[in-house]
Design an enzyme around this catalytic site. Structure first.
Site, PDB file in Angstrom:
ATOM      1  N   SER A 199      26.859  40.285  38.435  1.00  0.00           N
ATOM      2  CA  SER A 199      27.228  41.486  37.237  1.00  0.00           C
ATOM      3  C   SER A 199      25.960  40.548  35.840  1.00  0.00           C
ATOM      4  O   SER A 199      25.503  41.383  36.015  1.00  0.00           O
ATOM      5  CB  SER A 199      28.874  41.525  36.778  1.00  0.00           C
ATOM      6  OG  SER A 199      29.310  40.330  36.958  1.00  0.00           O
ATOM      7  N   HIS A 227      29.130  46.968  40.920  1.00  0.00           N
ATOM      8  CA  HIS A 227      27.862  47.175  40.675  1.00  0.00           C
ATOM      9  C   HIS A 227      27.254  47.931  41.511  1.00  0.00           C
ATOM     10  O   HIS A 227      26.453  47.887  41.142  1.00  0.00           O
ATOM     11  CB  HIS A 227      26.797  46.074  39.767  1.00  0.00           C
ATOM     12  CG  HIS A 227      27.738  46.005  38.519  1.00  0.00           C
ATOM     13  ND1 HIS A 227      27.814  46.729  38.117  1.00  0.00           N
ATOM     14  CD2 HIS A 227      28.167  45.157  38.384  1.00  0.00           C
ATOM     15  CE1 HIS A 227      28.686  45.710  36.190  1.00  0.00           C
ATOM     16  NE2 HIS A 227      28.562  44.669  37.241  1.00  0.00           N
ATOM     17  N   LYS A 259      31.408  52.423  36.124  1.00  0.00           N
ATOM     18  CA  LYS A 259      30.716  51.945  35.761  1.00  0.00           C
ATOM     19  C   LYS A 259      29.161  53.043  36.165  1.00  0.00           C
ATOM     20  O   LYS A 259      28.651  53.545  36.144  1.00  0.00           O
ATOM     21  CB  LYS A 259      29.450  50.621  36.386  1.00  0.00           C
ATOM     22  CG  LYS A 259      30.070  49.102  35.788  1.00  0.00           C
ATOM     23  CD  LYS A 259      31.021  47.888  36.272  1.00  0.00           C
ATOM     24  CE  LYS A 259      31.113  47.437  34.953  1.00  0.00           C
ATOM     25  NZ  LYS A 259      32.108  45.981  35.261  1.00  0.00           N
TER      26      LYS A 259
HETATM   27  C1  LIG Z   1      33.451  45.834  34.824  1.00  0.00           C
HETATM   28  C2  LIG Z   1      34.133  44.878  36.388  1.00  0.00           C
HETATM   29  C3  LIG Z   1      34.809  44.732  36.787  1.00  0.00           C
HETATM   30  C4  LIG Z   1      36.283  45.150  35.631  1.00  0.00           C
HETATM   31  O1  LIG Z   1      35.609  46.875  35.762  1.00  0.00           O
HETATM   32  P1  LIG Z   1      36.820  47.462  35.036  1.00  0.00           P
HETATM   33  O2  LIG Z   1      37.827  48.661  35.668  1.00  0.00           O
HETATM   34  O3  LIG Z   1      36.229  47.713  33.722  1.00  0.00           O
HETATM   35  O4  LIG Z   1      38.226  46.443  34.730  1.00  0.00           O
HETATM   36  C5  LIG Z   1      35.406  43.931  37.833  1.00  0.00           C
HETATM   37  N1  LIG Z   1      34.680  43.196  38.041  1.00  0.00           N
HETATM   38  C6  LIG Z   1      32.933  43.606  38.306  1.00  0.00           C
HETATM   39  C7  LIG Z   1      32.112  42.676  38.981  1.00  0.00           C
HETATM   40  C8  LIG Z   1      32.933  44.056  36.840  1.00  0.00           C
HETATM   41  O5  LIG Z   1      31.912  43.815  36.668  1.00  0.00           O
END
Ligand SMILES: *Cc1c(COP(=O)(O)O)cnc(C)c1O
Length: 405
Positions: A199, A227, A259
């Site tokens: 991320s 992602h 995302k």
């Molecule tokens: C954003 C993210 C999460 C968390 O997801 P949410 O739905 O925002 O709680 C988990 N793992 C990764 C790699 C992320 O980038």
């Protein structure tokens, strides 16, 4: 506004200070230290929709830090589905999924996700954070081991800790290092957790090698495709689709809606037996209110748009290539990445914040990512590209970076 720090209250020699005062004094010291280390966080408040152009405190900014990679948060069909489903099913889900919070929309979304990922079943969570906690706590316990990449997302780290299993961190993206710790580990069950696309770095896990190492060492591999899902792969099925990796190779797939799908929530896709275990035992599934039904409906619409509008992924790919070529021509210190996440490495937190502030003044929103989100001494500007950006906006950013750095 930052909290007031009143130095007259930090005098610890005060004899009859109550325990409440001691508590507040402690907090003030911690916050002051946070500021001195240039690690103090401030929140932005948007006065507009999420998108490539946003408004904050009266400033119109080009937004280069959202994870809405395909521009779907603002898509008319997604918005319209959200409204229609809210009319039909109301706003709150009203209860946990095991009581009466799971609707027909949740069921449809689960079926759609199982189909899309080529797995037997899928389970919806209110957030990716909770989905990751569910995986580690359901499939690992005190006699087991969880193996994590050094740069794994914070939610995977917390998941591993909460499971009570023995935690091993291996060198970033290093399958040989993983093989070594797996081989030497005497735990009962071995669970390997990794991000697919990291991320904060934007690089991709060596998934095929990880699959091989896990098989050779009798470990279960679970991936967090937050992602990658909807962005990578021929039909947006994520990294596993792109690399043609089966459900047998990676038994547990976690991905999020917040995302590239532009909504909110998350899911786990796996064999029925794995999903049934989660339904029975995952505390972050059982003891929380189900995702709002209209969000499930909007996510279904998002998945449809994903299929109809493949040009979004193509536009994003082209923009990434354009950015990488121009950034390297300018000599910018961008970490090597083929994804929408293009980190500009700065190192020092204070300098990173200063550049982020200057970019704000020049009309760009790009946040400075600092420890503990990233390792000590690796503060960076995390630039993210989306299908909703224009090449001209990217060029303006690069031109401004060229002048500022
Ligand atoms: C954003 C993210 C999460 C968390 O997801 P949410 O739905 O925002 O709680 C988990 N793992 C990764 C790699 C992320 O980038």
């Amino acid at each position: 506004m930052s909290p007031q720090i009143d130095s007259s209250r930090t005098d610890s020699s005060k004899k009859n200070s109550s325990s409440k005062d001691n508590f507040r004094d402690g907090l003030e010291k911690k916050l002051k230290l946070r500021k001195q280390q240039n690690l103090f966080r401030k929140r932005n408040t948007l006065a507009s929709r999420q998108g490539p152009m946003i408004k904050i405190d009266g400033h119109h900014l080009i937004n280069f830090c959202s994870n809405d990679y395909l521009g779907l948060a603002n898509h008319p069909e997604v918005i319209s589905a959200f409204k229609t489903c809210a009319d039909q099913f109301g706003v709150g889900s009203g209860a946990s999924s095991l009581v009466c919070g799971r609707s027909d929309l949740h069921l449809q979304l689960e079926e759609k996700l199982a189909d899309k990922t080529g797995r037997e079943a899928a389970l919806i969570f209110p957030s990716g954070y909770m989905a990751n906690l569910a995986v580690a706590t359901t499939f690992s316990g005190r006699t087991d081991g969880v193996f994590l990449d050094r740069l794994a997302h914070a939610s995977l780290v917390d998941a591993a800790r909460l499971s009570g299993a023995k935690l091993h961190r291996y060198q970033h993206a290093d399958h040989e290092a993983l093989a070594l710790v797996l081989k030497n580990s005497a735990v009962n069950e071995k669970l390997v957790l990794t991000d697919t696309v990291f991320s904060m770095d934007g690089d991709i896990a060596p998934i095929k090698e990880l699959v091989r190492v896990c098989k050779q060492n009798n470990a279960v591999l679970a991936v967090d495709d937050a992602h990658g899902f909807a962005v990578l792969g021929k039909s947006g099925g994520g990294l596993l689709e792109e690399k043609e990796i089966s459900a047998e190779d990676v038994p547990i797939l976690v991905a999020t809606f917040g995302k590239a799908l532009g909504t909110a929530g998350a899911f786990i896709a796996a064999d029925k037996i794995i999903i049934e275990m989660l339904i029975q035992f995952a505390r972050t599934y059982i003891y929380t209110t189900a995702l709002a039904p209209a969000l499930a409906g909007a996510t279904l619409a998002s998945l449809e748009v994903l299929e109809k509008e493949a040009w979004r992924r193509e536009t994003l790919s082209a923009l990434i290539k354009h950015f990488c070529n121009s950034a390297s021509a300018l000599g910018l210190n961008i970490l090597s990445s083929d994804t929408a996440i293009q980190p500009l490495m700065i190192g020092d937190s204070e300098i990173a914040v200063r550049i982020s502030d200057k970019l704000f003044d020049a009309g760009f929103l790009i946040s400075a990512i600092r420890p503990p989100t990233v390792p000590e001494g690796s503060a960076r500007l995390r630039i993210t590209l989306t299908a909703a950006h224009t090449e001209e906006q990217v060029d303006r950013l690069l031109e401004t970076l060229g002048k500022l750095l």
